[in-house]
Write a protein that holds these residues in place. Sequence first.
Motif, mmCIF file in Angstrom:
data_model
loop_
_atom_site.group_PDB
_atom_site.id
_atom_site.type_symbol
_atom_site.label_atom_id
_atom_site.label_comp_id
_atom_site.label_asym_id
_atom_site.label_seq_id
_atom_site.Cartn_x
_atom_site.Cartn_y
_atom_site.Cartn_z
ATOM 1 N N ILE B 79 45.456 -9.784 -98.986
ATOM 2 C CA ILE B 79 46.675 -9.300 -99.000
ATOM 3 C C ILE B 79 47.306 -9.710 -97.419
ATOM 4 O O ILE B 79 46.835 -9.241 -96.317
ATOM 5 C CB ILE B 79 47.007 -7.778 -98.805
ATOM 6 N N PRO B 80 47.905 -10.928 -97.330
ATOM 7 C CA PRO B 80 48.402 -11.248 -95.861
ATOM 8 C C PRO B 80 49.662 -10.864 -95.589
ATOM 9 O O PRO B 80 50.711 -10.713 -96.444
ATOM 10 C CB PRO B 80 48.416 -12.932 -96.192
ATOM 11 N N ILE B 81 49.736 -9.999 -94.577
ATOM 12 C CA ILE B 81 51.141 -9.248 -94.142
ATOM 13 C C ILE B 81 51.656 -10.168 -92.940
ATOM 14 O O ILE B 81 51.196 -9.929 -91.730
ATOM 15 C CB ILE B 81 50.937 -7.869 -93.831
ATOM 16 N N ALA B 82 52.455 -10.980 -93.128
ATOM 17 C CA ALA B 82 53.200 -11.673 -91.931
ATOM 18 C C ALA B 82 53.995 -11.153 -91.399
ATOM 19 O O ALA B 82 55.304 -10.534 -92.001
ATOM 20 C CB ALA B 82 53.586 -13.045 -92.598
ATOM 21 N N THR B 83 53.943 -10.900 -90.095
ATOM 22 C CA THR B 83 54.940 -9.826 -89.423
ATOM 23 C C THR B 83 56.208 -10.597 -88.851
ATOM 24 O O THR B 83 57.201 -9.955 -88.553
ATOM 25 C CB THR B 83 54.216 -8.911 -88.571
ATOM 26 N N GLY B 84 55.905 -11.706 -88.284
ATOM 27 C CA GLY B 84 56.740 -12.400 -87.395
ATOM 28 C C GLY B 84 57.196 -11.833 -86.092
ATOM 29 O O GLY B 84 58.028 -11.994 -85.506
ATOM 30 N N ILE B 85 55.968 -11.100 -85.339
ATOM 31 C CA ILE B 85 56.248 -10.631 -84.164
ATOM 32 C C ILE B 85 55.021 -10.925 -83.265
ATOM 33 O O ILE B 85 54.740 -9.934 -82.540
ATOM 34 C CB ILE B 85 56.265 -9.014 -84.298
ATOM 35 N N GLY B 86 54.357 -11.778 -83.528
ATOM 36 C CA GLY B 86 53.551 -12.215 -82.507
ATOM 37 C C GLY B 86 52.451 -11.164 -82.219
ATOM 38 O O GLY B 86 51.869 -10.494 -83.193
#
Lengths: 167, 167, 167, 167
Positions: B79-86
Amino acid sequence: MRKIIAVSGSNAGDSNLTGEILTIAEETGYLIAKKGGILVCGGLGGIMEASAKGAKRGKGITVGILPWNKKAANQYIDIPIATGIGFYRNNIIVNCADCVIGICGRWGTLNEIAMSIGIGKPTIIIDKSGGVSDLFSKKETLKTFKKKPIIAKTPEEAVNYAFSLKS
Amino acid sequence: MRKIIAVSGSNAGDSNLTGEILTIAEETGYLIAKKGGILVCGGLGGIMEASAKGAKRGKGITVGILPWNKKAANQYIDIPIATGIGFYRNNIIVNCADCVIGICGRWGTLNEIAMSIGIGKPTIIIDKSGGVSDLFSKKETLKTFKKKPIIAKTPEEAVNYAFSLKS
Amino acid sequence: MRKIIAVSGSNAGDSNLTGEILTIAEETGYLIAKKGGILVCGGLGGIMEASAKGAKRGKGITVGILPWNKKAANQYIDIPIATGIGFYRNNIIVNCADCVIGICGRWGTLNEIAMSIGIGKPTIIIDKSGGVSDLFSKKETLKTFKKKPIIAKTPEEAVNYAFSLKS
Amino acid sequence: MRKIIAVSGSNAGDSNLTGEILTIAEETGYLIAKKGGILVCGGLGGIMEASAKGAKRGKGITVGILPWNKKAANQYIDIPIATGIGFYRNNIIVNCADCVIGICGRWGTLNEIAMSIGIGKPTIIIDKSGGVSDLFSKKETLKTFKKKPIIAKTPEEAVNYAFSLKS
């Protein structure tokens, strides 16, 4: 890599949530799972619970991005991600998804839908699913914006569209 | 509700990452999975990849909370949770876990370990796993702080401790 | 564009906070203001309050990035930014600054210092200011890391260094 | 404690931004400053720049909560807070304000307005200011929601209302 599809919609307590609309949400979750997608939602009740219930019926996997505590997760959530940041967690739901599907909804859903379209994420609204989704399936409303959501007539149409996108 | 255990540690490229230390991470992931836990990590290389590899060997489920894009996820992430917040995503890794286990590590790991202890999350450091973990397993260092991490001698000890906690 | 300098350090209640160390913080805030910088801090007590007090004495402007509510801001904060995200607000303090100065500190300060160095932000620690700062001014500790903070002997040295950087 | 008022509205490039609408934004900023408030906005162009310009004409103080880099701040921003989190920064604008005023706007503004109303923050929309604000000043639209924004006819009415609230 499996598709990640977010379902955004009203929490329990929204008077728009008729049995018919909950069935739309459940069917959407079911179809996401049947096609091999991972369902992401806000993890709480209403549309979130119904879509997660559908995804589990479809033998899929469900992720709930929760505002505060994982104990608030509905019973169909496999992976509760308790963020501790309240409303800000809406951003994570949208960002981690390949595509966002809006069903019914109030201000929280509108917050997610607006962000999703604003950042250029493919965004689908299921027509006649009440609340915010009704608002955004009107031509009159959509005239306000250049970037527009996709309006799908049924869960099938919404999920087929979501899976037709390159990720 | 299944336990969620975060493993925090160096990304690939850290010169401290010997085969021995990667084995510690893999064993930790394996044991988390065998005991029925969900492994959460930052989803990238090094300790994150080794622990996810171990969890998959143990037939477990792995979540990667990624800084930007889900394409950066290592091959063992379900489950990859790409947050976009570094770097801010470190907060989510810590918040969503019932317990955090630190292995080796540089500044990013230190950021997570410090937050974890700071917010009162049970935090375990595996002794002699290099880098930050070595630093925090020294009595001299720990004298600086009132709230302290648990120091575990082995992956077994760390994971047993994690599962002994009430969540 | 005016320099933005973050001061990171212990909240009130840290037993390391002697009058001498609070004077270091106040002097640091004063010098930041005298040189025309904007002071950013976490807005609460201890080192945060002392540095803001100094900045106001120097006729400067002070920003407090608060965990939850603006009512928690100390009396020397001109601009309280209430984030509603608790510990995550540490990230904003570090990100918005051109340079971060660490004084004394416990786990929260360590969280900020680690992030600051981790993301490549110029980071200065004032030597012999207690707690975390003492830990990181030891050669033994610094051997653990490739990227290192600057160690300054006095507030003057720290602030001069901060203003010597191109932003 | 000084009032903090957020102005939310379109960035430069929105074709709805006529001179008349920018004047509404500038007047709103001016009045916030004259009444002693701190103006918070997203720090970029369009409505954000016009309101900050007005606040500076009124000798007030302006804070820009920026998505990424402080260099993107418009020339009227006193305090640029570069968050490094893109669209997520909308949350901070809303959270730190005592009251949010919406003028014109597209999806980003809608994201902020929806969050603001969703979390129960007093939210005012200036009527006939174009885009999203036009949409939400229609009775037809508002029927969708139980919690509603205040609709103000002029900047004066909006700012007077904002300052009439207890904080």
